[in-house]
Design an enzyme around this catalytic site. Structure first.
Site, short mmCIF file in Angstrom:
data_model
loop_
_atom_site.label_atom_id
_atom_site.label_comp_id
_atom_site.label_asym_id
_atom_site.label_seq_id
_atom_site.Cartn_x
_atom_site.Cartn_y
_atom_site.Cartn_z
N ASP A 1 41.22 43.94 34.77
CA ASP A 1 41.66 43.66 36.05
C ASP A 1 42.68 42.46 36.01
O ASP A 1 43.02 42.10 37.14
CB ASP A 1 40.72 44.33 37.30
N HIS B 1 38.14 39.68 37.32
CA HIS B 1 36.76 39.40 36.83
C HIS B 1 36.88 39.04 35.35
O HIS B 1 37.54 39.41 34.61
CB HIS B 1 36.16 40.49 36.97
N SER C 1 30.25 39.46 43.05
CA SER C 1 30.44 40.41 41.92
C SER C 1 30.48 39.53 40.44
O SER C 1 30.20 40.46 39.51
CB SER C 1 31.75 41.13 42.06
#
Length: 345
Positions: free
Chosen positions: A246, A249, A81
């Site tokens: 968050d 990330h 990701s």
């Protein structure tokens, strides 16, 4: 862990990856198990939601450059990701878009971006991603950037297995004719919800894998750029600025910081970056045994390692460089976006 001992561990992992077997010992498994438990708790605490937004940045960059007879360069992004760009809201903020626009500016050519990275992916997914990247035999990527490793650590994948999959991916891409740059495993010790002493353990596991990744990649003809130390002090000092909402990330600023470190190596791999005849001793550049170079790189921001000299008595040698970063800017216009997958990171 000292750099010399990290070099020995990295060499052992890389050898295990090359010849099979050689998982981590019980002590290593216990350490990684603690890290896994803490990071899984961190994931629950960050509240990503069930369907986080992952922008789709695929498309053409540098539209103003139209060089007759020069087709667009093709840049492929593979990995997890972090490679996909989870944590930002606009396509132009993803590392792929930042690298594509920066490469277009340096090369003064249009650049086509294709991102096949999958949030949540581990190194064993690279085989599938490479197949996607090489699906069009008439359009092999000029350059591939891989960012992977964090999920291998948090899911207790033996480092030998991780390096074996990464090395195989680099070998396939290089055999097909693509240049390859790997951003090695980031520093999991910077994840804010992870508390001490597990931050230290996470950092050690991350750097150990990053060093082993470097050996495997360089031996297959690729180049690496250390993201671990880059995403360590800078992220730790500016967590609100460099981490996304968050706290797991990177934010847009965080991805830009990483892209600045990777872009010079991407350009150098394509022959677009001026190469000095000799390493800059003042910047502590030089030729080193690959294992030592890997250990050095795992400890310092944005350090590049590439194959240099034939194998000698001390094994393969590599050139360690600390390239000056080039600032990258978000593209003025980016391709349309879409909602993506949800697995971190």
């Amino acid at each position: 862990m000292t750099r010399m001992s990290r070099a020995r561990v990295a060499r052992r992992i890389a050898a295990g990856a090359a010849y099979g077997g050689g998982g981590i010992g019980l002590a290593g498994a216990a350490v990684v198990g603690l890290v896994l438990a803490e990071v899984q708790l961190a994931r629950r605490q960050v509240g990503n939601g069930s369907t986080p937004y992952v922008p789709n940045a695929d498309g053409r960059y540098g539209q103003t450059y139209d060089t007759p007879g020069a087709p667009p360069l093709l840049l492929a992004i593979l990995g997890d990701s972090t490679a996909a760009g989870q944590g930002v809201h606009r396509a132009g903020q993803t590392p792929g878009a930042l690298l594509a626009s920066g490469l277009a500016a340096v090369a003064e050519r249009r650049v086509d971006l294709r991102n096949v990275a999958l949030p949540g992916a581990m190194s064993d997914d690279l085989d599938r991603q490479v197949t996607l990247a090489l699906a069009d035999q008439d359009r092999i990527p000029d350059i591939c950037v891989i960012m992977v490793g964090a999920n291998d650590v948090t899911n207790r994948i033996p480092a030998t297995r991780s390096v074996r999959h990464l090395s195989s991916a680099v070998r396939r891409l290089r055999t097909a004719g693509a240049e390859v740059v790997v951003g090695t495993c980031p520093d999991l010790g910077t994840i804010e919800p992870v508390q001490q002493p597990l931050r230290w353990l996470a950092r050690r596991a991350s750097r150990q894998l990053a060093a082993a990744q470097t050996i495997g990649v360089v031996e297959q003809g690729g180049r690496t750029v250390s993201l671990g130390d880059l995403l360590g002090p800078e992220f730790a000092a500016n967590p609100r600025e460099l981490f996304g909402p968050d706290n797991y990330h990177p934010s847009a600023e965080g991805y830009a910081t990483a892209a600045m470190a990777v872009l010079p190596t991407v350009c150098a791999a394509l022959g677009l970056w001026p190469e000095e005849e000799r390493p800059d001793v003042s910047r502590r550049e030089g030729f080193l045994p690959v294992a030592r170079a890997a250990a050095e790189a795992a400890s310092e921001a944005g350090t590049e390692v590439t194959a240099a000299l034939p194998t000698g008595q001390r094994g393969p040698w590599a050139l360690l460089k600390r390239r000056r970063r080039r600032r990258v800017q978000e593209p003025d216009a980016a391709p349309t976006e879409r909602t993506g997958h949800s697995s971190p990171p």
